[in-house]
Design a protein around this motif. Structure first.
Motif, short mmCIF file in Angstrom:
data_model
loop_
_atom_site.label_atom_id
_atom_site.label_comp_id
_atom_site.label_asym_id
_atom_site.label_seq_id
_atom_site.Cartn_x
_atom_site.Cartn_y
_atom_site.Cartn_z
N ASP A 51 4.11 11.37 12.90
CA ASP A 51 3.39 10.68 11.78
C ASP A 51 2.28 9.49 11.80
O ASP A 51 2.91 9.03 12.59
CB ASP A 51 4.21 10.49 10.10
CG ASP A 51 4.44 12.20 10.08
OD1 ASP A 51 4.82 13.45 10.09
OD2 ASP A 51 5.47 12.21 9.15
N PRO A 52 1.38 9.68 11.43
CA PRO A 52 0.24 8.09 11.72
C PRO A 52 0.79 7.21 10.43
O PRO A 52 1.24 7.45 9.93
CB PRO A 52 -0.60 9.22 11.22
CG PRO A 52 -0.41 10.42 10.04
CD PRO A 52 0.49 11.23 10.45
N VAL A 53 1.32 6.72 11.80
CA VAL A 53 0.64 5.45 10.79
C VAL A 53 -0.09 3.97 10.74
O VAL A 53 -1.10 4.11 11.14
CB VAL A 53 2.23 4.22 12.29
CG1 VAL A 53 2.17 2.79 11.39
CG2 VAL A 53 3.19 4.70 12.15
N LEU A 54 -0.69 3.78 9.58
CA LEU A 54 -1.95 3.30 8.94
C LEU A 54 -1.74 1.51 8.80
O LEU A 54 -0.48 1.20 7.77
CB LEU A 54 -2.42 3.72 7.57
CG LEU A 54 -2.21 5.80 8.00
CD1 LEU A 54 -2.89 6.02 6.49
CD2 LEU A 54 -2.80 6.47 8.83
N ALA A 55 -2.95 1.17 9.28
CA ALA A 55 -3.66 -0.37 8.75
C ALA A 55 -3.31 -0.53 7.59
O ALA A 55 -3.38 0.25 6.84
CB ALA A 55 -4.56 -0.64 9.82
N ARG A 72 -9.49 -0.56 10.35
CA ARG A 72 -10.45 -1.08 8.57
C ARG A 72 -8.86 -0.51 8.16
O ARG A 72 -7.80 0.49 9.01
CB ARG A 72 -11.01 -0.03 8.76
CG ARG A 72 -12.21 -0.57 9.60
CD ARG A 72 -12.54 -1.93 9.04
NE ARG A 72 -14.51 -2.35 9.62
CZ ARG A 72 -15.01 -3.56 9.03
NH1 ARG A 72 -14.38 -4.69 8.95
NH2 ARG A 72 -16.39 -3.76 10.01
N ALA A 73 -8.54 -0.62 7.14
CA ALA A 73 -7.62 -0.46 6.22
C ALA A 73 -7.62 1.36 6.14
O ALA A 73 -8.64 1.46 5.99
CB ALA A 73 -8.18 -0.81 4.87
N GLY A 74 -6.14 1.45 6.51
CA GLY A 74 -6.03 3.29 6.14
C GLY A 74 -6.27 4.26 7.57
O GLY A 74 -6.15 5.15 8.02
N ARG A 91 -1.21 -1.61 1.18
CA ARG A 91 -1.07 -0.19 0.62
C ARG A 91 -0.07 0.30 1.44
O ARG A 91 0.19 -0.37 2.43
CB ARG A 91 -2.41 0.80 1.13
CG ARG A 91 -3.03 0.62 2.39
CD ARG A 91 -3.55 1.39 3.34
NE ARG A 91 -5.05 0.54 1.89
CZ ARG A 91 -5.77 1.73 2.12
NH1 ARG A 91 -6.11 3.14 2.30
NH2 ARG A 91 -7.19 0.76 1.50
N ALA A 92 0.31 1.56 1.81
CA ALA A 92 2.13 2.16 2.40
C ALA A 92 1.47 1.90 3.43
O ALA A 92 0.21 2.35 3.91
CB ALA A 92 2.60 2.88 2.09
N PRO A 93 2.72 1.70 4.83
CA PRO A 93 2.00 1.83 6.04
C PRO A 93 1.63 3.69 6.32
O PRO A 93 1.65 4.06 7.82
CB PRO A 93 2.80 1.30 7.12
CG PRO A 93 4.20 1.15 5.87
CD PRO A 93 3.32 1.22 4.77
N ILE A 94 1.99 4.63 5.37
CA ILE A 94 2.32 6.05 5.17
C ILE A 94 2.24 6.07 4.07
O ILE A 94 1.99 6.45 3.47
CB ILE A 94 2.85 6.51 6.77
CG1 ILE A 94 3.70 7.89 7.18
CG2 ILE A 94 4.83 5.98 5.29
CD1 ILE A 94 4.74 7.95 7.76
N ALA A 148 13.57 8.80 13.35
CA ALA A 148 12.77 8.56 12.63
C ALA A 148 11.97 7.67 11.43
O ALA A 148 12.57 8.28 10.61
CB ALA A 148 11.75 10.06 12.87
N HIS A 149 11.56 6.77 11.51
CA HIS A 149 10.79 6.20 10.40
C HIS A 149 9.84 5.10 10.74
O HIS A 149 9.17 4.91 12.07
CB HIS A 149 12.25 5.28 9.17
CG HIS A 149 12.65 4.00 10.32
ND1 HIS A 149 12.90 4.12 11.45
CD2 HIS A 149 12.59 2.81 9.89
CE1 HIS A 149 13.64 3.15 12.06
NE2 HIS A 149 13.42 2.34 10.97
N VAL A 150 9.07 4.15 10.23
CA VAL A 150 8.29 3.29 9.73
C VAL A 150 9.59 2.05 9.42
O VAL A 150 9.45 1.79 8.00
CB VAL A 150 6.88 3.68 9.55
CG1 VAL A 150 5.81 2.34 9.50
CG2 VAL A 150 6.39 5.12 9.95
N HIS A 151 9.01 1.18 10.79
CA HIS A 151 9.59 -0.56 9.57
C HIS A 151 8.16 -1.27 9.86
O HIS A 151 7.27 -1.10 10.76
CB HIS A 151 10.66 -0.85 11.09
CG HIS A 151 11.45 -2.57 11.02
ND1 HIS A 151 11.87 -3.18 9.44
CD2 HIS A 151 9.99 -3.30 11.14
CE1 HIS A 151 12.83 -3.66 9.86
NE2 HIS A 151 11.16 -4.58 10.26
N PHE A 152 8.58 -1.57 8.57
CA PHE A 152 7.07 -2.87 8.24
C PHE A 152 7.20 -3.55 7.34
O PHE A 152 8.05 -4.28 7.00
CB PHE A 152 6.34 -1.62 7.27
CG PHE A 152 5.45 -2.53 6.48
CD1 PHE A 152 3.77 -3.20 7.61
CD2 PHE A 152 4.90 -2.81 4.82
CE1 PHE A 152 3.00 -3.09 6.59
CE2 PHE A 152 3.47 -3.42 4.47
CZ PHE A 152 2.80 -3.92 5.62
#
Length: 297
Positions: free
Chosen positions: A203-207, A253-255, A166-169, A270-274
């Motif tokens: 913004d929340p960053v998600l597993a 857990r995922a999400g 899934r995507a991290p955000i 601001a961004h999320v590097h994955f």
């Protein structure tokens, strides 16, 4: 003896004289004696019949109690089989969900169609008990097989949950892809090891999968970083966060949230590097962003 015979003869003579003088009264006396003797015999027979009836009633009651005990035993056995059938149905439904079978492919509420030609006869108690024993054995064997299948599917599900899928955000889009690109600082080119997602600070960053946090801290160029080890050769990295919300050793857990998005480290905003690492080698995360585990076929 002679005197007794003389007395009895005298009694007969008197009775005869009385009968001669009063014939109607003598007849009535004889009739009454006969009725009294008949009543005595009827009373004895009635007592005997009552005794026989009581004995038959006692035997019937004993037979009824014995039959009821057998029915109760069969009902208890039937209850056990019904409970086992319910357990197998629940297990089958759970396996349907785990195995991701199509709706309606296995309907455990619908009766199974059966048939057969006659003739039909009454079943004996022994045949019924033998049939229930065979059914119990079949339930036992099916339960063991389904339990093994459940364990295999559960392990497979764990494997799938531990693969990035899934995507991290949420509700975002890719702003920079994996591979070669122009360096955003000072020109030139660089190899971009991950994918950047648009985000606002906080913004929340998600597993992206189940795992354990293996690193939480600052890395050169990455700013505030959190890494999750998924235990199957996969490690995911989430960088440039404004704040980390998990610590090393935490199970995620995922999400679930692991950090807050930001612009720390070598970042223009601001961004999320994955990043995704597979057996120590960085790989393109795009194949994991379809919301579908690559293990699923």
């Amino acid at each position: 003896m002679k005197t007794s015979r003389t007395g009895f003869g005298r009694y007969l003579q008197i009775a005869g004289d009385f009968a001669a003088r009063r014939p109607a009264l003598a007849f009535a006396s004889v009739l009454l004696s006969g009725l009294l003797m008949g009543a005595g015999l009827s009373a004895a027979e009635n007592v005997q019949l009552r005794a026989q009836l009581r004995q038959q009633q006692a035997e019937l009651e004993a037979t009824r109690r014995g039959a009821q005990r057998e029915l109760n035993a069969l009902a208890a056995r039937l209850g056990e089989l019904q409970a086992e059938a319910n357990r197998l149905n629940a297990l089958g439904e759970r396996l349907t969900r785990i195995g991701q079978l199509q709706d309606g492919e296995f309907d455990f509420e619908r009766p199974v169609g059966v048939g057969g030609a006659g003739p039909v006869r009454d079943i004996s108690r022994r045949e019924l008990e033998q049939g229930m024993a065979r059914l119990d054995a079949q339930f036992g064997a099916s339960g063991e097989q389904l339990s093994v299948l459940e364990a295999l599917l559960f392990n497979r599900q764990l494997d799938m949950n531990a693969v990035p899928s899934r995507a991290p955000i949420s509700d975002s889009y890719v702003t920079s892809g994996f591979g070669g690109r122009a360096d955003p600082f000072g020109g030139g080119t660089q190899f971009h090891k991950g994918i950047d997602f648009e985000a606002d600070v906080g913004d929340p960053v998600l597993a992206v999968a189940d795992g354990v946090v293996s690193f939480a801290g600052a890395r050169a160029g990455y700013g505030n970083v959190i890494e999750v080890d998924h235990g199957n050769g996969y490690v995911t990295r989430y960088a440039h966060n404004s704040r980390l919300t998990r610590r090393v050793g935490d199970l995620v857990r995922a999400g679930q949230e692991v950090a807050k998005a930001g612009s720390t480290g070598r970042s223009t905003g601001a961004h999320v590097h994955f990043e995704v690492w597979e057996n120590g080698r960085v790989v393109d995360p795009r194949k994991f962003l379809s919301q579908q585990s690559p293990l699923r076929r």
